[in-house]
Design a protein around this motif. Structure first.
Motif, short mmCIF file in Angstrom:
data_model
loop_
_atom_site.label_atom_id
_atom_site.label_comp_id
_atom_site.label_asym_id
_atom_site.label_seq_id
_atom_site.Cartn_x
_atom_site.Cartn_y
_atom_site.Cartn_z
N VAL A 63 2.36 7.36 -6.48
CA VAL A 63 2.14 7.10 -5.18
C VAL A 63 0.61 6.73 -4.66
CG1 VAL A 63 2.14 7.98 -2.70
CG2 VAL A 63 3.96 8.27 -4.30
N LEU A 64 0.31 5.75 -4.20
CA LEU A 64 -0.96 5.47 -3.56
C LEU A 64 -0.91 5.44 -2.15
CD1 LEU A 64 -3.92 4.33 -4.04
CD2 LEU A 64 -2.92 1.80 -3.94
N ASP A 65 -1.78 6.53 -1.56
CA ASP A 65 -2.00 6.77 -0.14
C ASP A 65 -3.41 5.87 0.35
OD1 ASP A 65 -2.40 7.97 2.28
OD2 ASP A 65 -2.12 9.72 1.56
N LEU A 66 -3.22 4.92 0.92
CA LEU A 66 -4.22 4.10 1.64
C LEU A 66 -4.50 4.56 2.85
CD1 LEU A 66 -3.16 0.47 0.36
CD2 LEU A 66 -4.50 2.15 -0.91
N CYS A 110 -13.10 6.67 -3.11
CA CYS A 110 -13.62 5.92 -1.80
C CYS A 110 -13.68 4.46 -2.05
CB CYS A 110 -14.89 6.55 -1.62
SG CYS A 110 -15.83 5.74 -0.06
N LEU A 111 -12.75 3.95 -1.25
CA LEU A 111 -12.65 2.39 -1.30
C LEU A 111 -12.49 1.80 -0.06
CD1 LEU A 111 -10.11 2.14 -4.38
CD2 LEU A 111 -12.38 1.68 -4.44
N ASP A 112 -13.00 0.65 0.12
CA ASP A 112 -12.53 -0.37 1.33
C ASP A 112 -11.32 -0.98 0.88
OD1 ASP A 112 -12.50 -2.18 3.11
OD2 ASP A 112 -14.38 -2.61 3.48
N ILE A 113 -10.20 -0.57 1.32
CA ILE A 113 -8.77 -1.25 1.00
C ILE A 113 -8.67 -2.61 1.23
CG2 ILE A 113 -7.64 0.91 1.03
CD1 ILE A 113 -6.25 0.34 3.59
N ALA A 114 -9.46 -3.25 2.31
CA ALA A 114 -9.49 -4.67 2.51
C ALA A 114 -10.29 -5.51 1.73
CB ALA A 114 -9.88 -5.02 4.01
N LYS A 115 -11.36 -4.63 0.87
CA LYS A 115 -12.19 -5.66 0.20
C LYS A 115 -12.15 -5.02 -1.35
CE LYS A 115 -15.68 -6.02 3.58
NZ LYS A 115 -17.23 -5.66 4.03
N ASP A 116 -11.79 -3.80 -1.70
CA ASP A 116 -11.66 -3.56 -3.10
C ASP A 116 -10.54 -3.76 -3.83
OD1 ASP A 116 -14.57 -2.72 -2.88
OD2 ASP A 116 -13.86 -0.65 -2.23
N ASN A 117 -10.42 -3.78 -5.11
CA ASN A 117 -9.06 -3.74 -5.83
C ASN A 117 -8.51 -2.21 -5.88
OD1 ASN A 117 -9.53 -6.22 -6.82
ND2 ASN A 117 -10.85 -5.44 -8.59
N ASN A 140 -6.04 -9.46 4.22
CA ASN A 140 -6.46 -9.12 2.81
C ASN A 140 -5.72 -8.06 2.32
OD1 ASN A 140 -8.49 -10.99 3.38
ND2 ASN A 140 -10.04 -9.39 3.95
N ILE A 141 -5.24 -7.10 2.79
CA ILE A 141 -4.55 -5.67 2.25
C ILE A 141 -3.13 -6.55 2.08
CG2 ILE A 141 -3.31 -3.75 2.84
CD1 ILE A 141 -6.14 -3.18 4.78
N VAL A 142 -2.53 -7.07 2.87
CA VAL A 142 -0.93 -7.54 2.54
C VAL A 142 -1.09 -8.44 1.42
CG1 VAL A 142 0.44 -9.28 3.45
CG2 VAL A 142 -0.29 -7.61 4.90
N GLU A 143 -2.25 -9.17 0.94
CA GLU A 143 -2.09 -10.03 -0.39
C GLU A 143 -1.99 -9.00 -1.40
OE1 GLU A 143 -5.80 -12.25 0.13
OE2 GLU A 143 -4.90 -13.65 1.44
N GLN A 147 1.95 -6.17 -5.53
CA GLN A 147 1.87 -5.37 -6.91
C GLN A 147 2.59 -4.18 -6.77
OE1 GLN A 147 -1.96 -3.78 -7.98
NE2 GLN A 147 -2.83 -4.42 -5.87
N TYR A 148 3.21 -3.80 -5.79
CA TYR A 148 3.89 -2.30 -5.71
C TYR A 148 5.45 -2.57 -5.51
CZ TYR A 148 -1.00 -1.25 -5.15
OH TYR A 148 -2.23 -1.01 -5.30
#
Length: 219
Positions: A63-66, A110-117, A140-143, A147-148
Motif C-alpha cells: 500500500v502507498l499512502d499519499l 517526503c515527496l511532492d506527489i504532484a511533481k515527484d516519481n 499531474n497526480i492522476v497521470e 501504474q496501480y
C-alpha cells in the motif's frame, strides 16, 4: 521596484504553514491533521472499511499512502499489508513520523506527489488530500495512478448536486466553499477505471457535506 520572487515550493510552503500555525487544530502533539483524522465517529468506520478490504486478499498487498499526515489512521493498516509506504510533502512531519512509528514493513518518504516519481505498490490510498490541491496538481497526480491496481480515494463533497472539479489554489481550504468537490472520472481529470465502488459514506450533518470513500479498480 524589486520583483517578488516566486515561491519554488508553493504547495509545500502552504502545507508546512498549516502545521506550524495549527490551522487544522491542536491536540497537544507536534503535528495534528485535524478532526477528519481524529474524530472517532469519522475515522472508526473508515478504518474498519479499509481493514476489511485489505483482509480480503489471500496474500497481503503493498500500500502507498499519499498524504499520510500525522499517521493517526495509516498506523492501523501497516500490519495488514506486505509493505506500507507513507508519503507526505512536509519534511519535518515525515521526520517526526519516522521517529514515532517503527515497523519492519513501514517506510516514510517526503515527496511532492504532484511533481515527484511515486513508489511502486499494489494499492494507493489518497485520503482527503486531492480536495486541498489545484486542478493542475490533481491532473499531474492522476497521470501517475495508472501504474496501480487499486485506488482508494476519500474526499469531502457537498450534499446533493454540485459542480465538480472547480479549481482552487492549493492549501488549507477545499472546494466545498465553492459548492464543489473532486470527481476523478469527470473533466478535467477523466480517470479511466475498470470498476468504481463506493466503500463508505459519512454525512457530516448541518449541510456540511459528506465524506465519501471510493474504490477504483484499474485496468
Amino acid at each position: 521596484m524589486n520583483k517578488i520572487k516566486k515561491q519554488p515550493w508553493p504547495t509545500k510552503d502552504a502545507m508546512q504553514q498549516v502545521y506550524e500555525m495549527q490551522l487544522w487544530g491542536n491536540n497537544q502533539t507536534p503535528f495534528y491533521s485535524g478532526e477528519g483524522s481524529h474524530k472517532l465517529e469519522i475515522i472508526n468506520p473508515y478504518i474498519k472499511t479499509i481493514a476489511s478490504f485489505l483482509n480480503d486478499f489471500k496474500e497481503p498487498i503493498s500500500v502507498l499512502d499519499l498524504g499520510c499526515g500525522d499517521f493517526n489512521i495509516g498506523k492501523h493498516f501497516v500490519e495488514l499489508t506486505k509493505k506500507y509506504i507513507a508519503v507526505d510533502i512536509v519534511e519535518n512531519l515525515i521526520d517526526y513520523n519516522k521517529k514515532t512509528f517503527n515497523k519492519e514493513n513501514l517506510e516514510f518518504f517526503c515527496l511532492d506527489i504532484a511533481k515527484d516519481n511515486l513508489p511502486k505498490a499494489d494499492c494507493v490510498i489518497i485520503r482527503q488530500v486531492l480536495q486541498h490541491l489545484s486542478n493542475k496538481e490533481v491532473i499531474n497526480i492522476v497521470e501517475k495512478l495508472y501504474q496501480y491496481k487499486y485506488i482508494i480515494l476519500t474526499d469531502h463533497l457537498p450534499n446533493g448536486a454540485f459542480t465538480p472539479n472547480l479549481d482552487i489554489i492549493s492549501g488549507q481550504g477545499i472546494r466545498i466553499k465553492k459548492h464543489s468537490g473532486i470527481l476523478l472520472l469527470e473533466a478535467p481529470f477523466n480517470l479511466k477505471v475498470k470498476e468504481e465502488l463506493l466503500l463508505h459514506s459519512y454525512e457530516l450533518g448541518n449541510n456540511k457535506g459528506v465524506i465519501k470513500t471510493i474504490l477504483y479498480q484499474m485496468f
